[in-house]
Scaffold this active site. Structure first.
Site, PDB file in Angstrom:
ATOM      1  N   PRO A  20     -33.090 -77.522 -45.252  1.00 50.31           N
ATOM      2  CA  PRO A  20     -31.754 -77.677 -44.577  1.00 50.31           C
ATOM      3  C   PRO A  20     -31.938 -77.699 -43.020  1.00 50.31           C
ATOM      4  O   PRO A  20     -32.469 -76.539 -42.768  1.00 50.31           O
ATOM      5  CB  PRO A  20     -31.018 -76.773 -45.115  1.00 50.31           C
TER       6      PRO A  20
ATOM      7  N   TYR B  14     -26.523 -65.027 -42.088  1.00 50.29           N
ATOM      8  CA  TYR B  14     -24.963 -65.419 -42.476  1.00 50.29           C
ATOM      9  C   TYR B  14     -24.397 -64.495 -43.284  1.00 50.29           C
ATOM     10  O   TYR B  14     -24.972 -63.391 -43.659  1.00 50.29           O
ATOM     11  CB  TYR B  14     -25.409 -66.937 -42.932  1.00 50.29           C
TER      12      TYR B  14
ATOM     13  N   ARG C  76     -39.008 -79.219 -38.887  1.00 49.07           N
ATOM     14  CA  ARG C  76     -39.132 -79.608 -37.577  1.00 49.07           C
ATOM     15  C   ARG C  76     -40.250 -80.546 -37.445  1.00 49.07           C
ATOM     16  O   ARG C  76     -40.157 -81.642 -36.955  1.00 49.07           O
ATOM     17  CB  ARG C  76     -39.559 -78.451 -36.389  1.00 49.07           C
TER      18      ARG C  76
END
Length: 365
Positions: A23, A188, A330
């Site tokens: 993701p 998170y 990436r």
């Protein structure tokens, strides 16, 4: 056959190989006209990986509530308009995936790392309310370095978050996703509750390891209960906080073991993100050891990610039993056809989109 291109089955989901897309937030939703709604950029971005031979594409973190977005430009799955937009994308991936691509939703809540400026805004830190930001939430009123302090969550707000994850999972199924991943990593909200560096609570949602893991596992239970039994459930975790007093690998093994008992089918192993003062020396394969330990000691399939950029590195990780899947990030942005090239380099054939077959390296003209 190279190990990377062996098929993998999770519950009833059959994946043609073990090269996946990690993701990656795109920060490209329109915060004014269509907040949280994926658009043509997301279709092109994710669709290119489907044409490029990826077996499973995990879409970017989709917030389970408006205040769960990392930035005002982040995607969501907290309303029907967002689900309808995601369905357009899942349909495209299923129709045009060269290697029978599947697509998964990653459900997330950014907690104290929400309401931030997107990377290419030219600004840093928290977005003020006057500029479209909001008051963030966290387990304790501790700010992530450089961000505004969150409001400590009340018990009823914690229950709302659990319900929000479940509701978003239902929308993910309705939108045509093949699997769901819960984002419990990178500092998170779920990771914030798990980490003693961010969670100073002394109630049932804090304190010892059992209390700090309670929210993560409650979300696992809630999501598992509303998605089909045939659908695999993935959980992304940070195996270590890379900081003194934070989560370490043995704690992550224990969490993974408990998650497996509750119906999680694969642990997507990353690391870090809880605090800004973490100490990491990134290098190719620097996280594969975490994946290998969790796979072996918790007895659950794992995915690994992080600076694995070549076909040889990915093949090594699978062939040596360090992971069951390699997630590319990436490197996929640099080359959206990474999987087609990797198969060629490893001497293996995977299907190409017919529109691209004229470019097959083995052909002569």
């Amino acid at each position: 056959m190279p190990a990377l291109f062996e098929p993998l089955k999770l519950r009833s989901l059959e994946l043609q190989h073990r090269g996946w897309v990690s993701p990656m937030c795109q920060y490209s939703c329109d915060p004014d006209a269509a907040p949280g709604v994926p658009n043509d950029w997301h279709l092109m971005h994710l669709g290119s990986f489907a044409a490029g031979g990826a077996a499973l594409i995990l879409a970017e973190a989709s917030a389970v509530s408006p205040e769960g977005r990392i930035s005002p430009r982040d995607a969501g799955l907290y309303n029907d308009a967002q689900a309808e937009a995601w369905q357009r994308i899942t349909t495209f991936v299923h129709r045009h995936g060269a290697a029978g691509a599947k697509i998964g939703a990653q459900l997330a809540h950014a907690g104290r790392k929400a309401s931030t400026w997107w990377p290419f805004s030219g600004k840093h830190g928290s977005v003020p309310v006057s500029d479209g930001g909001w008051t963030t939430l966290g387990p304790s009123p501790l700010a992530f370095e450089g961000y505004a302090a969150p409001a400590a969550m009340m018990a009823e707000q914690i229950q709302e978050v659990i319900s929000d994850f479940a509701a978003a999972a239902v929308r993910a199924v309705e939108a045509g996703f093949d699997t769901v991943e819960i984002h419990g990593a990178h500092g998170y909200l779920l990771h914030q509750f798990q980490s003693p560096l961010a969670n100073l609570r002394d109630d049932e949602w804090g304190g010892d390891e059992t209390g700090r893991n309670r929210l993560m596992l409650a979300v696992v239970d809630a999501v598992r209960a509303v998605i089909p039994d045939s659908m695999p459930l993935l959980l992304r975790i940070s195996a270590t906080d890379w900081a003194e007093g934070g989560i370490d690998l043995p704690a992550s093994v224990r969490l993974a073991r408990e998650a497996a008992a509750r119906g999680v089918d694969l642990i997507d192993v990353s690391s870090g993100g809880a605090v800004a003062h973490q100490s990491i020396t990134p290098r190719p394969g620097y996280q594969t050891g975490f994946s290998a330990a969790i796979r072996e000691e918790a007895g659950i399939p794992t995915g690994t990610v992080g600076l694995l950029t070549s076909a040889g590195q990915a093949e090594h990780a699978i062939a040596t039993g360090q992971a069951d899947a390699v997630l590319i990030a990436r490197a996929a942005l640099r080359d959206p056809h990474w999987w087609l090239r990797a198969a060629f380099e490893l001497g293996h054939d995977i299907p190409w989109a017919p529109q691209y077959e004229r470019a097959l390296p083995r052909r002569t003209f």
